[in-house]
Scaffold this active site. Sequence first.
Site, short mmCIF file in Angstrom:
data_model
loop_
_atom_site.label_atom_id
_atom_site.label_comp_id
_atom_site.label_asym_id
_atom_site.label_seq_id
_atom_site.Cartn_x
_atom_site.Cartn_y
_atom_site.Cartn_z
CD GLU A 29 23.66 2.55 -5.80
OE1 GLU A 29 23.63 1.31 -5.68
OE2 GLU A 29 24.66 3.17 -6.20
CG LEU A 59 -2.15 -0.90 1.17
CD1 LEU A 59 -2.91 -0.83 2.49
CD2 LEU A 59 -3.07 -0.52 0.02
CG HIS A 79 26.65 0.46 -3.97
ND1 HIS A 79 25.88 -0.14 -4.93
CD2 HIS A 79 27.51 -0.49 -3.52
CE1 HIS A 79 26.25 -1.41 -5.06
NE2 HIS A 79 27.24 -1.65 -4.22
CB CYS A 137 29.35 -2.20 -7.02
SG CYS A 137 29.91 -3.38 -5.77
CE LYS A 164 -19.51 -3.95 5.25
NZ LYS A 164 -20.34 -3.56 6.42
CE LYS A 188 3.35 -1.63 6.27
NZ LYS A 188 3.17 -2.52 5.10
#
Length: 545
Positions: free
Chosen positions: A517, A16, A515, A379, A189, A18
Amino acid sequence: MATNYIFVTGGVVSSLGKGIAAASLAAILEARGLNVTIMKLDPYINVDPGTMSPTQHGEVFVTQDGAETDLDLGHYERFIRTKMTKRNNFTTGKIYSEVLRKERRGDYLGATIQVIPHITNEIKDRVIAGAQGHDVVIVEVGGTVGDIESLPFLEALRQLAVQVGREHTLFMHLTLVPYIPTAGEVKTKPTQHSVKELLSIGIQPDVLICRSDRMIPPNERAKIALFCNVAERAVISLKDVNSIYQIPALLKSQGLDDFVCERFRLTCPEADLTEWEQVLYKQANPVGEVTIGMVGKYTELPDAYKSVNEALKHAGLTNRLSVSIKYIDSQDVETKGVEVLKGVDGILVPGGFGYRGVEGKIRTAQYARENKIPYLGICLGMQIALIEYARNVAGLTKANSSEFDKDCEQPVVALITEWQDAEGNTEVRTDESDLGGTMRLGAQQCHLVSGSRARELYGKETIEERHRHRYEVNNTLLPQIEKAGLKVTGLSADKKLVEIIEVPNHPWFVACQFHPEFTSTPRDGHPLFAGFVKAAYENHKKSVK
């Protein structure tokens, strides 16, 4: 000021968002001057995600202090300024491992070890420890309410709410409110039943975040509030949006941050979301576009490269460009040839492990080098660029990595355990050794060579970047490769290990062992990615002339 806790759970279905919702709320609270951090509690039995398949779990996000964590921590760092640490993520496996270690050590004085209180106490202790020094800590519980795996975490948080006081805790529950076309309306519901499930374990949510493909009508929000025993203003509609960076403004427009501050009796200024407005403006008003070919082995699940994807988008924002990513399976380069690489403006080879698809990546690096296409290697992407250069330029025709061929005659990349530490010790590993905990991990210093492209991009001599790898460039064979023209432009703190290489006489060919990113954010794009995307755009302009 006492620390305040926001516990984030999800119901009805997984995925969803979160983590995005938690990070967006954290961004608003941070914009109000509060010191905020976010934690992720993962209910799986693995001790950490380090040895989990990227195609199942997505990328492993590496924190500054070297923890291998859930990719949601990447979202957290991209939304707030607080840096995550090993305290910000733990799993069921880690909790049970620690409790069993304490039991073997005799810490429990012969007591019968049970989920309550021993497991729940360990969870509470870790949450409290991770919250130290912060005004607000947002705690996201992975999984879906109703799953058996998350029950110990939910019970621990229920207890913690009593322990620290309900005036210092808030439960925020994400649910799905689906739109049914045949009925022409959204249905509440599933949300009612999800809240009922929470109530059955003693948790009354204070805020409901209702996910849907559209805004929830006021009458349906009122209905949800009535049936779920939640204030109507605390029923927040979170519709699908084009950019996750729109979510902070969407939540703020419905007064979620005001509700939270009132609940915790916090007096703080209004949130200044100017930086996020600038991000959205750049995103909505690009002056051009580029296509980046990402060549990897986990391309069937883009989340395996989540931080790389986001860093490319951030670099697009920095350059006011729209970045399109073309995912290319490196095995396709092996079977179909370099034709699959045509039509891209720049090529990026990200990190990875194992032999599958490696020769395709090596051919990719060769194609980028010979055809003057901007190339960024990360990497493994650096290691294969080095292997390619060694084979095809430096005359080391049998060059390889000992990761892919243990008996290779010219191992230009070798196991990290073959290198001595500062004390002159060499770590010994056998086939029986655990895979976990055998890598160079976390933020480490790197010295940049004067006059190099890397030095120009960063604008300083010393940088700090995060690592996650077992193998290093073999210094024994390096001089022969350098003699053939390859430039080593970044070195480790002790100046013994290769961190960045550059190919001369090329528009833009940079590869790094670390890395980059992991430190890119939408507000502060990363220099290497920004430079790469800019070079790709220059290449694009040439190709359309």
